[in-house]
Design a protein around this motif. Structure first.
Motif, PDB file in Angstrom:
ATOM      1  N   ILE A  55     -22.213 -32.831  11.847  1.00  0.00           N
ATOM      2  CA  ILE A  55     -20.885 -32.904  10.931  1.00  0.00           C
ATOM      3  C   ILE A  55     -20.835 -31.533  10.315  1.00  0.00           C
ATOM      4  CG2 ILE A  55     -19.877 -33.878   9.013  1.00  0.00           C
ATOM      5  CD1 ILE A  55     -20.910 -36.551  10.024  1.00  0.00           C
ATOM      6  N   VAL A  56     -22.068 -31.057   9.582  1.00  0.00           N
ATOM      7  CA  VAL A  56     -22.140 -29.840   8.854  1.00  0.00           C
ATOM      8  C   VAL A  56     -21.845 -28.692  10.005  1.00  0.00           C
ATOM      9  CG1 VAL A  56     -23.696 -28.264   7.665  1.00  0.00           C
ATOM     10  CG2 VAL A  56     -23.805 -30.473   7.101  1.00  0.00           C
ATOM     11  N   LEU A  57     -22.461 -28.724  10.950  1.00  0.00           N
ATOM     12  CA  LEU A  57     -21.895 -27.554  12.085  1.00  0.00           C
ATOM     13  C   LEU A  57     -20.666 -27.795  12.577  1.00  0.00           C
ATOM     14  CD1 LEU A  57     -25.324 -27.709  14.200  1.00  0.00           C
ATOM     15  CD2 LEU A  57     -24.621 -26.094  12.560  1.00  0.00           C
ATOM     16  N   ALA A  58     -19.988 -28.679  12.192  1.00  0.00           N
ATOM     17  CA  ALA A  58     -18.537 -28.832  12.676  1.00  0.00           C
ATOM     18  C   ALA A  58     -17.715 -28.009  11.659  1.00  0.00           C
ATOM     19  CB  ALA A  58     -18.021 -30.271  12.707  1.00  0.00           C
ATOM     20  N   PHE A  59     -18.134 -27.710  10.506  1.00  0.00           N
ATOM     21  CA  PHE A  59     -17.260 -26.853   9.653  1.00  0.00           C
ATOM     22  C   PHE A  59     -17.645 -25.314   9.909  1.00  0.00           C
ATOM     23  CE2 PHE A  59     -16.615 -30.850   7.781  1.00  0.00           C
ATOM     24  CZ  PHE A  59     -15.622 -30.886   7.046  1.00  0.00           C
ATOM     25  N   GLY A  60     -16.655 -24.985  10.794  1.00  0.00           N
ATOM     26  CA  GLY A  60     -16.809 -23.370  10.937  1.00  0.00           C
ATOM     27  C   GLY A  60     -16.038 -22.710   9.657  1.00  0.00           C
ATOM     28  N   LEU A  61     -15.933 -21.282   9.966  1.00  0.00           N
ATOM     29  CA  LEU A  61     -15.024 -20.572   9.116  1.00  0.00           C
ATOM     30  C   LEU A  61     -13.518 -20.872   8.954  1.00  0.00           C
ATOM     31  CD1 LEU A  61     -16.483 -17.213  10.222  1.00  0.00           C
ATOM     32  CD2 LEU A  61     -16.826 -18.394   8.080  1.00  0.00           C
ATOM     33  N   PRO A  62     -12.909 -21.251   9.779  1.00  0.00           N
ATOM     34  CA  PRO A  62     -11.707 -21.790   9.744  1.00  0.00           C
ATOM     35  C   PRO A  62     -11.320 -22.985   8.956  1.00  0.00           C
ATOM     36  CG  PRO A  62     -11.752 -21.470  11.996  1.00  0.00           C
ATOM     37  CD  PRO A  62     -13.235 -21.222  11.333  1.00  0.00           C
ATOM     38  N   GLU A  63     -12.383 -23.901   8.854  1.00  0.00           N
ATOM     39  CA  GLU A  63     -12.360 -25.302   8.380  1.00  0.00           C
ATOM     40  C   GLU A  63     -12.806 -25.048   6.859  1.00  0.00           C
ATOM     41  OE1 GLU A  63     -13.870 -24.870  11.237  1.00  0.00           O
ATOM     42  OE2 GLU A  63     -12.973 -26.392  12.516  1.00  0.00           O
ATOM     43  N   MET A  64     -13.690 -24.097   6.611  1.00  0.00           N
ATOM     44  CA  MET A  64     -14.201 -23.623   5.302  1.00  0.00           C
ATOM     45  C   MET A  64     -12.976 -22.804   4.507  1.00  0.00           C
ATOM     46  SD  MET A  64     -17.929 -23.018   5.020  1.00  0.00           S
ATOM     47  CE  MET A  64     -18.905 -22.338   6.432  1.00  0.00           C
ATOM     48  N   LEU A  65     -12.276 -22.089   5.283  1.00  0.00           N
ATOM     49  CA  LEU A  65     -11.282 -21.437   4.418  1.00  0.00           C
ATOM     50  C   LEU A  65     -10.095 -22.426   4.269  1.00  0.00           C
ATOM     51  CD1 LEU A  65      -9.497 -18.716   4.055  1.00  0.00           C
ATOM     52  CD2 LEU A  65      -8.690 -18.768   6.378  1.00  0.00           C
ATOM     53  N   MET A  66     -10.034 -23.347   4.934  1.00  0.00           N
ATOM     54  CA  MET A  66      -8.981 -24.242   4.893  1.00  0.00           C
ATOM     55  C   MET A  66      -9.272 -25.131   3.558  1.00  0.00           C
ATOM     56  SD  MET A  66      -6.102 -24.120   6.052  1.00  0.00           S
ATOM     57  CE  MET A  66      -5.583 -25.608   4.871  1.00  0.00           C
ATOM     58  N   ILE A  67     -10.616 -25.513   3.439  1.00  0.00           N
ATOM     59  CA  ILE A  67     -11.170 -26.212   2.172  1.00  0.00           C
ATOM     60  C   ILE A  67     -10.842 -25.357   0.943  1.00  0.00           C
ATOM     61  CG2 ILE A  67     -13.090 -27.412   1.011  1.00  0.00           C
ATOM     62  CD1 ILE A  67     -14.025 -28.608   3.328  1.00  0.00           C
ATOM     63  N   THR A  68     -11.030 -24.168   1.191  1.00  0.00           N
ATOM     64  CA  THR A  68     -10.898 -23.125  -0.072  1.00  0.00           C
ATOM     65  C   THR A  68      -9.307 -23.292  -0.450  1.00  0.00           C
ATOM     66  OG1 THR A  68     -12.639 -22.000   0.937  1.00  0.00           O
ATOM     67  CG2 THR A  68     -11.398 -20.903  -0.850  1.00  0.00           C
ATOM     68  N   VAL A  69      -8.674 -23.317   0.744  1.00  0.00           N
ATOM     69  CA  VAL A  69      -7.119 -23.270   0.277  1.00  0.00           C
ATOM     70  C   VAL A  69      -6.779 -24.517  -0.143  1.00  0.00           C
ATOM     71  CG1 VAL A  69      -4.887 -22.993   1.515  1.00  0.00           C
ATOM     72  CG2 VAL A  69      -6.552 -21.489   2.191  1.00  0.00           C
ATOM     73  N   PHE A  70      -7.393 -25.628   0.146  1.00  0.00           N
ATOM     74  CA  PHE A  70      -6.910 -26.962  -0.683  1.00  0.00           C
ATOM     75  C   PHE A  70      -7.494 -26.700  -1.976  1.00  0.00           C
ATOM     76  CE2 PHE A  70      -8.656 -31.438  -1.045  1.00  0.00           C
ATOM     77  CZ  PHE A  70      -7.607 -31.940  -1.321  1.00  0.00           C
ATOM     78  N   GLY A  71      -8.370 -26.057  -2.417  1.00  0.00           N
ATOM     79  CA  GLY A  71      -8.898 -26.206  -3.585  1.00  0.00           C
ATOM     80  C   GLY A  71      -7.942 -25.113  -4.447  1.00  0.00           C
ATOM     81  N   LEU A  72      -7.443 -23.945  -3.718  1.00  0.00           N
ATOM     82  CA  LEU A  72      -6.270 -23.311  -4.333  1.00  0.00           C
ATOM     83  C   LEU A  72      -5.098 -24.110  -4.445  1.00  0.00           C
ATOM     84  CD1 LEU A  72      -6.491 -19.583  -2.884  1.00  0.00           C
ATOM     85  CD2 LEU A  72      -6.739 -20.433  -5.381  1.00  0.00           C
ATOM     86  N   SER A  73      -4.993 -24.953  -3.669  1.00  0.00           N
ATOM     87  CA  SER A  73      -3.540 -25.755  -3.963  1.00  0.00           C
ATOM     88  C   SER A  73      -3.522 -26.501  -5.194  1.00  0.00           C
ATOM     89  CB  SER A  73      -3.340 -26.769  -2.591  1.00  0.00           C
ATOM     90  OG  SER A  73      -4.125 -27.971  -2.599  1.00  0.00           O
ATOM     91  N   MET A  74      -4.755 -26.689  -5.828  1.00  0.00           N
ATOM     92  CA  MET A  74      -4.998 -27.376  -7.012  1.00  0.00           C
ATOM     93  C   MET A  74      -3.951 -26.782  -8.032  1.00  0.00           C
ATOM     94  SD  MET A  74      -5.996 -30.413  -6.240  1.00  0.00           S
ATOM     95  CE  MET A  74      -6.670 -30.916  -4.722  1.00  0.00           C
ATOM     96  N   VAL A  75      -3.837 -25.393  -7.749  1.00  0.00           N
ATOM     97  CA  VAL A  75      -3.109 -24.632  -8.841  1.00  0.00           C
ATOM     98  C   VAL A  75      -1.652 -25.421  -8.832  1.00  0.00           C
ATOM     99  CG1 VAL A  75      -1.689 -22.548  -9.151  1.00  0.00           C
ATOM    100  CG2 VAL A  75      -4.388 -22.595  -8.511  1.00  0.00           C
ATOM    101  N   ALA A  76      -1.019 -25.960  -8.017  1.00  0.00           N
ATOM    102  CA  ALA A  76       0.322 -26.609  -7.968  1.00  0.00           C
ATOM    103  C   ALA A  76       0.265 -27.589  -9.250  1.00  0.00           C
ATOM    104  CB  ALA A  76       0.575 -27.232  -6.577  1.00  0.00           C
ATOM    105  N   VAL A  77      -0.979 -28.513  -9.163  1.00  0.00           N
ATOM    106  CA  VAL A  77      -0.862 -29.674 -10.072  1.00  0.00           C
ATOM    107  C   VAL A  77      -0.894 -29.101 -11.553  1.00  0.00           C
ATOM    108  CG1 VAL A  77      -2.186 -31.512 -10.800  1.00  0.00           C
ATOM    109  CG2 VAL A  77      -2.005 -31.136  -8.555  1.00  0.00           C
ATOM    110  N   LEU A  78      -1.747 -27.689 -11.386  1.00  0.00           N
ATOM    111  CA  LEU A  78      -2.251 -27.438 -12.922  1.00  0.00           C
ATOM    112  C   LEU A  78      -1.295 -26.131 -13.469  1.00  0.00           C
ATOM    113  CD1 LEU A  78      -5.983 -27.582 -12.321  1.00  0.00           C
ATOM    114  CD2 LEU A  78      -4.944 -29.026 -13.825  1.00  0.00           C
ATOM    115  N   ALA A  79      -0.302 -25.956 -12.539  1.00  0.00           N
ATOM    116  CA  ALA A  79       0.317 -24.706 -12.891  1.00  0.00           C
ATOM    117  C   ALA A  79       1.222 -24.659 -14.291  1.00  0.00           C
ATOM    118  CB  ALA A  79       1.504 -24.490 -11.736  1.00  0.00           C
ATOM    119  N   GLY A  80       1.394 -26.061 -14.824  1.00  0.00           N
ATOM    120  CA  GLY A  80       2.190 -26.050 -16.072  1.00  0.00           C
ATOM    121  C   GLY A  80       3.854 -25.949 -15.675  1.00  0.00           C
TER     122      GLY A  80
END
Lengths: 676, 361
Positions: free
Chosen positions: A142-167
């Motif tokens: 499972i860990v090996l299934a997370f390559g760079l595109p997957e990690m990038l998407m998780i990071t982008v998902f993290g960034l999308s939390m800005v939407a909730v916290l934008a004010g």
């Protein structure tokens, strides 16, 4: 690997190893030391483990592990004290806790917030350990299934939390996140080594700014300054409302939220390379989205404490997977942990792929030592929370100097440069103004934290994808749009759409009144100016180092566009529109008896004096004069308090073998420690 | 450690220290604290190295001083090295540890370098080796020469062309292989993970990393070893790495590969940087004006550490089975690590610019 024939006996062996009085004794010792170190914001596990390292050589493996795991496990628990009581994010794992934990402390509910946080931490730790017991056997593929595109998407998902916290004004939130990302790119680029907004003449900037400094500057300094100006206690009316039992009840009432956030914590913690920086934000975002009445978030909603705190201890368990199975540390403290494990016994435990095959019993004892340490740590913390919550009833002028002392020391430890203090002051100033004009500080911090991952994963995934596309279009598409990536894209889109709808309700800074145009407009122009300058700077990087300039150019461009639209709106809208939010017009800041600049001058004074005479001498002067002239105590009391502060500082520093910032005086004259 | 074990160990340490202390003019370090400055973070290989030697040094020094490892990371170790350059001898309690990442910027005239190795006094040096390996599919084409690998596109997770990765990248380039580095990873462990995920198809690890992680991949058939970088013999020739006697060295592979020369500018440059980065990777230094008796005390202590009966056993797992230079050997080791001919320097600086667009000033 068959669970029943190999895992269960190993699990039994592991329990046999752990449940001995001497092992438990070492575990408690580790937990107590971890709690003592964990109250220092930004030091935490790394300092503690470094302290233990010299003793690990040749030590009995189980005892050594008990000591170290005990220490590592409680750091995300004990840094909650700073987050809730002072609004200081103790580590990247407790950034989101500040959002609702600190407002609760202001309402006099510190004990409730703390015990809810600790109960969640404990539960998260236990859920994490149980989940890991089974999961660790199947984790590798499972860990090996997370390559760079997957990690990038998780990071982008993290960034999308800005939407909730934008004010209330989403564009301001996006621009704040953009500013965070841009400030995160300062320094030498990872990929091509180009300098961004830095020069070799100022070596400090080439390394970039550290999270500790940015976290303290953005969250702690504005709050400390604001409280100090009002000159009251943290809990507004200096009396404590709900107690620690209420917190535990709150946690129990939200047990399913706690379960879900714990699982988020383990799963995200398992992925190497992301570490803890996104976990608490994702958990916070999830909490907001699953709560019916969202109006209390940012003002002291207990669910906003339970969610992130459940996830951050579970994350420690998840973080063990890459550490133990791949030998890749998920965090700084895990890296030292790996090094220390090699010193244990006769070095027979080798962290890495062979860990499951040869040392499954040791692996399980680490997992369950972690869980046990959580139990011990939490019980100690809950027991202490009622008493420690009383800190919030003390007049803030007595606390503030010690806080300035602590955060300066913590900031200095991140890079051991005098510039660390300057950076703390400058970022603190940015934080003060973001707060004043209602630009989302959480969005800024998310941007900063994820700046490096976004850039790194974008570049690397792009490079490998273009390589795959050369082999064939379908090969490339298959790489980029793996099933995991598609699922993450859907989750991200849903979360952004819902987030923007909800953001207007969640006011992290409270209801900020609006007023005249001038001050908010100047601030917007200053930020735009920075974006323009950074864009010009990035554009000067030669084209063959495209990897180093593309992210600053794109993010800077988008942010500048947001600023331009905001400017346009500001010109058209009338005074009093929410876009002109300004805390200095009404509310507690406006009514505060002390001014902003006068209060900041005290902190600036400490830094300037440090430049000349070194930290400890500067601190003596700062504490004495602050207590005497600002807090208006007697000389005797001022001297007493200053002596307490200095001795505490020296004691901690000598225990941890840390230095203080030296000044010009120390360059000229040789002085004994701690004046050195 | 139980109490009784602790006492036994302590007594043993005291006895050992008593025996190993010669009567000559040694400096007594009783009650002192030696600070060993490491210009990297707590998490790197140098930390592991210093943490391994620290307690052993403490046992071997007269008076058993406490040895604490202090970390001063920044600017890829140039910050700490620049700081050490300013230090003067006081009471012999300041020691500095450098690594390949400190040597390379020095050799490449990095503008941030304000330190001079020639000013410092080395008291100990140690080395390591490295192994390159391929994915099974391309590994099947490897026959001791890289001839069948020249038309394949390789991807390699790299920490940066001006770091230790310069050595593998230049080696593959000399073999005519088309290796595209993906920059920006932190540590070789991340590189191995990228290889395991199939995103990279070529990788290298230092000896300890290879033994700890990659050997399992080889055993499972998920990786095929290609070559070691080799080791230096007493005459300065590159021979097979003693840890991997069955694996060809880069020199052998180069000789077998069409178009790769083991003489000339490229070879000289590769060898010079290999030598500076691997066989003498880490050195321990005292400030330049340290009196001779203090230097002798440190030298004798490190000699005693290496002379321990159990040294080979305890060091193998933590620092690898490589030479540890002490006494008079350290001066030669330093010379090997920090002298690169101007032509080799120019070659590498030009190559970095041409291949990766890196400009070093």
């Amino acid at each position: 690997m068959d669970f029943f024939t190999t895992a269960l006996p190993a699990l039994g062996d592991a329990w046999g190893m752990i449940l001995q009085p001497i092992v438990l004794g070492y575990l408690v010792l580790g937990v107590v030391m971890g709690l003592a170190v964990g109250v220092f914001p930004g030091l935490g596990g790394i300092a503690g483990l470094s302290l233990l390292l010299p003793f690990m050589f040749g030590m009995d493996p189980v005892l050594g592990l008990a000591l170290m795991v005990g220490m590592v496990a409680v750091v995300p628990t004990s840094d909650t004290f700073a987050s809730v009581l002072m609004g200081i994010p103790g580590s990247s794992a407790s950034q989101a806790t500040v959002l609702d934990g600190f407002p609760m402390a202001k309402k006099g509910e510190a004990a409730r917030a703390l015990s809810a946080a600790f109960a969640s931490s404990l539960f998260g730790g236990l859920v994490g350990a149980s989940f890991l017991t089974v999961f660790i056997l199947v984790a590798r593929p499972i860990v090996l299934a997370f390559g760079l595109p997957e990690m990038l998407m998780i990071t982008v998902f993290g960034l999308s939390m800005v939407a909730v916290l934008a004010g209330r004004i989403p564009l301001k939130g996006v621009a704040a996140a953009g500013l965070g990302i841009m400030i995160g790119t300062i320094g030498e680029a990872d990929a091509g080594g180009s300098l961004r907004m830095a020069t070799y003449d100022i070596p400090y900037l080439t390394d970039g700014l550290k999270l500790v400094i940015v976290g303290l500057g953005i969250f702690a300094i504005p709050e400390i300054v604001s409280l100090l100006r009002q000159d009251k206690s943290i809990a507004k009316d200096a009396n404590l409302g709900a107690g620690w039992l209420d917190g535990v009840k709150d946690w129990f009432a939200n047990i399913w939220l706690s379960v879900r956030c714990s699982i988020i914590g383990v799963v995200v913690g398992v992925i190497p390379g992301l570490g803890g920086s996104v976990v608490d934000w994702i958990a916070y975002g999830h909490t907001v989205q699953t709560t019916k009445d969202k109006s209390n978030f940012g003002k002291g909603e207990v669910r906003g404490v339970i969610g992130p705190e459940s996830s951050n201890n579970a994350k420690e368990g998840g973080g063990l997977v890459p550490t133990l199975l791949f030998g890749i540390p998920g965090s700084g403290s895990m890296a030292i942990f790996i090094g220390a494990v090699a010193l244990l016994g006769s070095g027979e435990i080798e962290v890495g792929p062979s860990m499951l095959k040869n040392n499954l019993d040791i692996t399980y004892s680490i997992v369950w030592l972690l869980a046990l340490a959580n139990v011990v740590g939490t019980v100690l913390c809950i027991a202490a929370s009622g008493g420690i919550a009383k800190l919030t009833t003390i007049r803030f002028a007595y606390l503030a100097p010690f806080l300035f002392m602590l955060i300066s020391f913590a900031a200095f430890q991140s890079g051991q440069n005098f510039e660390d203090l300057l950076a703390l002051f400058v970022i603190g100033l940015i934080g003060v103004f973001l707060r004043r004009f209602d630009w989302s500080r959480p969005a800024f911090l998310i941007g900063f934290v994820l700046s490096n991952p976004v850039e790194k994963f974008t570049n690397q995934a792009f490079q490998i994808a273009s390589f795959r596309f050369r082999k064939g279009f379908d090969v490339g598409m298959e790489y980029i749009f793996s099933p995991i990536v598609i699922v993450l894209i859907v989750i991200t889109l849903v979360s952004v759409v819902f987030g923007i709808r909800q953001a207007k309700v969640i006011m992290a800074e409270g209801d900020v009144k609006s007023g005249s145009k001038r001050a908010p407009l100047i601030f917007l122009l200053l930020i735009s100016g920075y974006f323009i300058f950074a864009l010009i700077n990035a554009n000067m990087i030669p084209d063959y180092n495209m990897t180093d300039k593309i992210i600053p150019l794109v993010i800077g461009g988008v942010s500048l566009l947001c600023c331009a639209i905001l400017l346009f709106q500001m010109m058209r809208r009338s005074e009093g529109d929410t876009i002109f939010a300004d805390k200095e017009l009404s509310g507690e800041d406006a009514e505060a008896p002390y001014g902003l600049w006068g209060t900041l001058a005290w902190f600036a004074g400490l830094i300037i004096a440090t430049y000349f005479v070194g930290f400890i001498l500067a601190l003596v002067g700062f504490l004495l004069s602050f207590f005497r002239f600002r807090a208006q105590t007697s000389w005797f009391k001022a001297a007493l308090l200053a002596a307490v502060g200095i001795s505490f500082m020296c004691f901690m520093a000598s225990m941890l073998n840390r230095d203080f910032p030296p000044g010009l005086l120390q360059d000229a004259v040789d002085l004994p420690w701690p004046l050195r | 450690m139980t109490i009784s074990k602790f006492t036994t160990a302590a007594v043993a340490a005291i006895v050992a220290a008593g025996i190993s202390t010669p009567a000559s003019a040694e400096v007594d370090f009783s009650g002192k604290t030696i600070e060993w400055i490491i210009p990297f973070s707590e998490t790197g290989g140098s930390a592991k190295w210093a943490n391994f030697f620290g307690p052993l040094l403490s046992e071997a020094m007269p008076g058993n001083p406490t040895v604490v490892v202090k970390f001063m990371p920044g600017a890829g170790s140039t910050k700490g090295a620049n700081w050490f350059q300013e230090q003067k001898h006081e009471d012999g309690t300041t020691m500095f540890g450098s690594s390949g990442s400190t040597q390379f910027p020095y050799l490449l005239n990095d503008p941030r370098v304000r330190y001079e190795y020639k000013d410092w006094i080395p008291v100990m040096a140690s080395g390591t080796g490295g192994v390159a390996y391929l994915n099974p599919e391309d590994g099947a084409n490897f026959d001791g020469s890289a001839n069948a690998l020249q038309d394949i596109d390789f991807i390699y997770g790299s920490q940066g062309a001006t770091r230790l990765d310069l050595v593998p990248l230049l080696a593959w380039e000399m073999l005519g292989m088309n290796v595209e580095p993906v920059f920006g990873i932190k540590g070789r462990g991340d590189g191995r993970l990228m290889f395991e995920r199939g995103e990279a198809n070529i990788d290298y690890q230092t000896t300890s990393g290879y033994l700890g992680g990659s050997l399992d991949l080889v055993a499972e058939g998920k990786a095929v070893p290609m070559m070691s970088w080799g080791a230096l013999d007493a005459d300065g020739n590159i021979v097979r790495d003693p840890t991997f006697p069955d694996m060809p060295s880069f020199k052998e592979v180069c000789e077998a590969t069409d178009g790769c020369e083991t003489s000339g500018d490229a070879w000289d440059a590769w060898k010079a940087f290999f030598v500076a980065g691997f066989p003498v990777q880490k050195l321990a230094f005292l400030p330049g004006d340290t009196p001779q008796d203090v230097v002798d005390t440190y030298s004798a202590a490190f000699e005693a550490v290496v002379g321990r009966a159990d040294f080979a056993e305890i060091s193998a797992a933590r620092v690898g089975k490589y030479d540890v230079f002490t006494g008079s050997g350290t001066a030669d080791a330093l010379a090997t690590a920090t002298s690169v001919s101007d032509s080799a320097k120019t070659f590498v600086i030009d190559w970095l610019k041409e291949a990766y667009g890196v400009e070093l000033n």
